[in-house]
Design an enzyme around this catalytic site. Structure first.
Site, PDB file in Angstrom:
ATOM      1  N   GLY A  84       0.852  -1.276  -0.092  1.00 41.81           N
ATOM      2  CA  GLY A  84      -0.175   0.121   0.078  1.00 41.81           C
ATOM      3  C   GLY A  84       0.837   1.277   0.028  1.00 41.81           C
ATOM      4  N   CYS A  85       0.165   2.413  -0.551  1.00 34.28           N
ATOM      5  CA  CYS A  85       0.760   3.659  -0.400  1.00 34.28           C
ATOM      6  C   CYS A  85       1.066   4.062   1.018  1.00 34.28           C
ATOM      7  CB  CYS A  85      -0.258   4.749  -0.836  1.00 34.28           C
ATOM      8  SG  CYS A  85      -0.604   4.301  -2.496  1.00 34.28           S
ATOM      9  N   ALA A  86       2.195   4.893   1.314  1.00 38.98           N
ATOM     10  CA  ALA A  86       2.543   5.314   2.842  1.00 38.98           C
ATOM     11  C   ALA A  86       2.623   3.730   3.648  1.00 38.98           C
ATOM     12  CB  ALA A  86       1.887   5.941   3.422  1.00 38.98           C
TER      13      ALA A  86
END
Length: 294
Positions: free
Chosen positions: A118-120
């Site tokens: 996932g992002c971040a």
């Protein structure tokens, strides 16, 4: 053009005009012309449990106390019977200290980390499946009319995403009403803020729906199940492991939800199809997120 949603019915709603959360950056566009756009701010927040430093998260900076409580709860570091004696945020030091009556030490758990998709990028400490075998989610009915209404209302709600993009949202809902709408640079942070609010307010999970704008990954499924919420819905798609875990714990998992369409890959027995999809309005293009193309 679709009207913006009235946020007065929310307990917590995004505040896209908050000057702490975005700033204007100057650049040039594809033609070389000057361009000014709003971008989301990102800052570190270090979370302590009693005297132990646990993690530093990158976050937009709103609701740091909820983020800290939710993170610790979702990592199994706060127990159901823990008495939280204090939650202290220091904006200058960019720290939150959560204090409990119980003495805590998680040195061994901190040594074992699993990096999640996932992002971040999120981090889960210890065994990701720990505690899932004890999960018993209630058989709360889920009306499709609620899902359609929630999707429309949430998509029309003024948000940081519509203001600046580059952000994920997670919304705690009851029936057809969105209650608490949190945003952050990572979907993990957004759902942790929801968990922290529920812990702080002693909000029961059994009649709730969690709506997210991000992908339905294993971590999102695990966190939703451990929070005791029986249904998780998203505009975006699924991961295979996320679907497997949802089926194992009996979580209703709904994705690719846009306009008149959605796909349910787990927990269909909760669905009550009480509305004809052909009667649902077509989604306004202004409110389509990148997830709609997943």
């Amino acid at each position: 053009m679709a009207r913006a949603e009235d946020v007065s019915d929310y307990i917590i709603a995004p505040v896209p005009a908050d000057p702490r959360l975005t700033r204007v950056v100057e650049g040039v566009d594809q033609t070389g012309a000057a361009s000014r756009i709003s971008v989301v701010e990102e800052r570190p927040l270090t979370i302590f449990l009693n005297g132990q430093e646990i993690v530093t998260a990158m976050t937009i900076g709103d609701y740091p106390e909820y983020l800290a409580l939710g993170f610790l709860r979702n990592q199994g570091m706060l127990r159901e019977d823990d008495e939280v004696t204090g939650v202290d945020h220091d904006d200058e030091l960019e720290t939150v200290v959560v204090r409990t009556a119980r003495q805590t030490s998680y040195e061994d758990k901190l040594k074992k980390k699993t990096r999640t998709s996932g992002c971040a990028v999120g981090t889960v400490f210890g065994d990701m499946m720990e505690g899932l075998e004890e999960v018993r989610l209630p058989a709360t009915p889920l009306r499709t009319s609620w899902l359609y209404e929630l999707a429309g209302r949430i998509n029309r709600t003024p948000s940081l995403y519509l203001e600046a993009g580059a952000i994920h949202g997670t919304v705690l809902c009851r029936e057809n009403r969105p209650l608490v709408y949190m945003e952050d640079v990572g979907r993990h942070n957004a759902v942790d803020k929801i968990a922290g609010w529920m812990l702080s307010e002693k909000e029961a999970p059994g009649d709730k729906i969690l709506y997210t704008t991000g992908r339905l990954t294993s971590e999102m499924v695990i966190k939703t199940a451990l929070m005791g919420i029986p249904a998780l819905a998203s505009r975006s798609g699924f991961t295979g492991w996320g679907v497997e875990i949802a089926r194992e714990v009996g979580l209703t998992l709904i994705g690719r939800m846009r306009g008149q369409r959605f796909v349910c890959l787990s927990g269909e027995e909760r669905l009550l199809r009480d509305v004809d999809p052909d009667t649902v309005p077509v989604e306004d293009s202004k409110h389509r997120r990148k997830g709609a193309r997943a």
